[in-house]
Design a protein around this motif. Structure first.
Motif, PDB file in Angstrom:
ATOM      1  N   SER A   1       0.837  -1.191   0.000  1.00  0.00           N
ATOM      2  CA  SER A   1       0.000   0.000   0.000  1.00  0.00           C
ATOM      3  C   SER A   1       0.877   1.248   0.000  1.00  0.00           C
ATOM      4  CB  SER A   1      -0.926  -0.001   1.214  1.00  0.00           C
ATOM      5  OG  SER A   1      -0.225   0.340   2.384  1.00  0.00           O
ATOM      6  N   THR A   2       0.269   2.372  -0.268  1.00  0.00           N
ATOM      7  CA  THR A   2       1.007   3.640  -0.270  1.00  0.00           C
ATOM      8  C   THR A   2       1.560   3.948   1.115  1.00  0.00           C
ATOM      9  OG1 THR A   2      -0.419   4.456  -2.028  1.00  0.00           O
ATOM     10  CG2 THR A   2       0.838   6.090  -0.829  1.00  0.00           C
ATOM     11  N   GLY A   3       0.767   3.675   2.164  1.00  0.00           N
ATOM     12  CA  GLY A   3       1.222   3.921   3.525  1.00  0.00           C
ATOM     13  C   GLY A   3       2.441   3.088   3.885  1.00  0.00           C
ATOM     14  N   GLU A   4       2.453   1.831   3.458  1.00  0.00           N
ATOM     15  CA  GLU A   4       3.606   0.960   3.728  1.00  0.00           C
ATOM     16  C   GLU A   4       4.842   1.447   2.976  1.00  0.00           C
ATOM     17  OE1 GLU A   4       1.791  -2.677   2.502  1.00  0.00           O
ATOM     18  OE2 GLU A   4       1.252  -3.223   4.555  1.00  0.00           O
ATOM     19  N   GLN A   5       4.653   1.906   1.749  1.00  0.00           N
ATOM     20  CA  GLN A   5       5.772   2.427   0.965  1.00  0.00           C
ATOM     21  C   GLN A   5       6.343   3.674   1.629  1.00  0.00           C
ATOM     22  OE1 GLN A   5       4.185   3.056  -2.950  1.00  0.00           O
ATOM     23  NE2 GLN A   5       3.997   0.874  -3.377  1.00  0.00           N
ATOM     24  N   LYS A   6       5.464   4.554   2.078  1.00  0.00           N
ATOM     25  CA  LYS A   6       5.933   5.777   2.742  1.00  0.00           C
ATOM     26  C   LYS A   6       6.654   5.447   4.045  1.00  0.00           C
ATOM     27  CE  LYS A   6       4.091  10.046   1.740  1.00  0.00           C
ATOM     28  NZ  LYS A   6       3.269  11.195   2.075  1.00  0.00           N
ATOM     29  N   ALA A   7       6.127   4.497   4.820  1.00  0.00           N
ATOM     30  CA  ALA A   7       6.767   4.107   6.077  1.00  0.00           C
ATOM     31  C   ALA A   7       8.171   3.576   5.811  1.00  0.00           C
ATOM     32  CB  ALA A   7       5.919   3.068   6.805  1.00  0.00           C
ATOM     33  N   LEU A   8       8.333   2.783   4.768  1.00  0.00           N
ATOM     34  CA  LEU A   8       9.652   2.260   4.405  1.00  0.00           C
ATOM     35  C   LEU A   8      10.577   3.400   3.992  1.00  0.00           C
ATOM     36  CD1 LEU A   8      11.586  -0.084   3.842  1.00  0.00           C
ATOM     37  CD2 LEU A   8      10.575  -0.254   1.571  1.00  0.00           C
ATOM     38  N   LEU A   9      10.080   4.316   3.190  1.00  0.00           N
ATOM     39  CA  LEU A   9      10.879   5.459   2.754  1.00  0.00           C
ATOM     40  C   LEU A   9      11.336   6.297   3.949  1.00  0.00           C
ATOM     41  CD1 LEU A   9      12.051   7.273   0.540  1.00  0.00           C
ATOM     42  CD2 LEU A   9       9.822   8.388   0.410  1.00  0.00           C
ATOM     43  N   PHE A  10      10.441   6.546   4.914  1.00  0.00           N
ATOM     44  CA  PHE A  10      10.823   7.329   6.091  1.00  0.00           C
ATOM     45  C   PHE A  10      11.862   6.601   6.925  1.00  0.00           C
ATOM     46  CE2 PHE A  10       6.409   9.249   5.602  1.00  0.00           C
ATOM     47  CZ  PHE A  10       6.898  10.308   4.869  1.00  0.00           C
ATOM     48  N   SER A  11      11.774   5.278   6.983  1.00  0.00           N
ATOM     49  CA  SER A  11      12.790   4.498   7.705  1.00  0.00           C
ATOM     50  C   SER A  11      14.160   4.686   7.064  1.00  0.00           C
ATOM     51  CB  SER A  11      12.425   3.015   7.715  1.00  0.00           C
ATOM     52  OG  SER A  11      11.269   2.797   8.469  1.00  0.00           O
ATOM     53  N   ILE A  12      14.203   4.707   5.747  1.00  0.00           N
ATOM     54  CA  ILE A  12      15.466   4.917   5.025  1.00  0.00           C
ATOM     55  C   ILE A  12      15.986   6.330   5.292  1.00  0.00           C
ATOM     56  CG2 ILE A  12      16.502   5.116   2.721  1.00  0.00           C
ATOM     57  CD1 ILE A  12      14.530   2.846   1.873  1.00  0.00           C
ATOM     58  N   ILE A  13      15.110   7.314   5.243  1.00  0.00           N
ATOM     59  CA  ILE A  13      15.515   8.708   5.486  1.00  0.00           C
ATOM     60  C   ILE A  13      16.068   8.861   6.901  1.00  0.00           C
ATOM     61  CG2 ILE A  13      14.629  11.067   5.803  1.00  0.00           C
ATOM     62  CD1 ILE A  13      12.670  10.418   3.454  1.00  0.00           C
ATOM     63  N   LEU A  14      15.398   8.275   7.893  1.00  0.00           N
ATOM     64  CA  LEU A  14      15.862   8.379   9.277  1.00  0.00           C
ATOM     65  C   LEU A  14      17.182   7.645   9.481  1.00  0.00           C
ATOM     66  CD1 LEU A  14      12.526   8.060  11.267  1.00  0.00           C
ATOM     67  CD2 LEU A  14      13.826  10.118  10.724  1.00  0.00           C
ATOM     68  N   ALA A  15      17.350   6.502   8.832  1.00  0.00           N
ATOM     69  CA  ALA A  15      18.615   5.770   8.933  1.00  0.00           C
ATOM     70  C   ALA A  15      19.751   6.595   8.322  1.00  0.00           C
ATOM     71  CB  ALA A  15      18.499   4.416   8.239  1.00  0.00           C
ATOM     72  N   HIS A  16      19.477   7.252   7.202  1.00  0.00           N
ATOM     73  CA  HIS A  16      20.489   8.097   6.568  1.00  0.00           C
ATOM     74  C   HIS A  16      20.837   9.283   7.474  1.00  0.00           C
ATOM     75  CE1 HIS A  16      21.998  11.097   3.545  1.00  0.00           C
ATOM     76  NE2 HIS A  16      22.782  10.057   3.328  1.00  0.00           N
ATOM     77  N   ALA A  17      19.828   9.883   8.093  1.00  0.00           N
ATOM     78  CA  ALA A  17      20.082  10.992   9.019  1.00  0.00           C
ATOM     79  C   ALA A  17      20.911  10.514  10.213  1.00  0.00           C
ATOM     80  CB  ALA A  17      18.760  11.595   9.496  1.00  0.00           C
ATOM     81  N   ASP A  18      20.647   9.299  10.688  1.00  0.00           N
ATOM     82  CA  ASP A  18      21.444   8.737  11.791  1.00  0.00           C
ATOM     83  C   ASP A  18      22.899   8.558  11.367  1.00  0.00           C
ATOM     84  OD1 ASP A  18      19.195   8.654  13.397  1.00  0.00           O
ATOM     85  OD2 ASP A  18      18.847   6.505  13.117  1.00  0.00           O
TER      86      ASP A  18
END
Length: 88
Positions: A1-18
């Motif tokens: 779903s779109t929500g699952e895709q966005k959640a995955l994308l935000f996880s990647i963004i937060l990992a990159h920020a870390d």
């Protein structure tokens, strides 16, 4: 779903920020556009919690103010309307 895709994308963004934080010693400023759209309340709350845990400056944008109601009271809220910026 779109929500699952966005959640995955935000996880990647937060990992990159870390990673940036680890390498540079300071958190990057995050600008997340329409961050709450397409996320169910549980995923939205989890994202807001993760952002608060990590600290740093985070700007969230969106067109539906109600989607940001679960953000802690200590966060600053602004509304842009008719070319004016007002604190909400």
């Amino acid at each position: 779903s779109t929500g699952e895709q966005k959640a995955l994308l935000f996880s990647i963004i937060l990992a990159h920020a870390d990673l940036i934080t680890e390498r540079r010693g300071c958190r990057p400023v995050l600008l997340l556009d329409e961050v709450a759209a397409h996320l169910d309340p549980k995923r939205r709350a989890a994202l807001f919690d993760k952002l608060a845990e990590r600290g740093g400056q985070v700007w969230l944008t969106g067109t539906e103010p109600a989607l940001f109601d679960d953000i802690p009271d200590w966060a600053l809220h602004f509304e842009v309307s008719d070319g004016a910026v007002n604190r909400r």
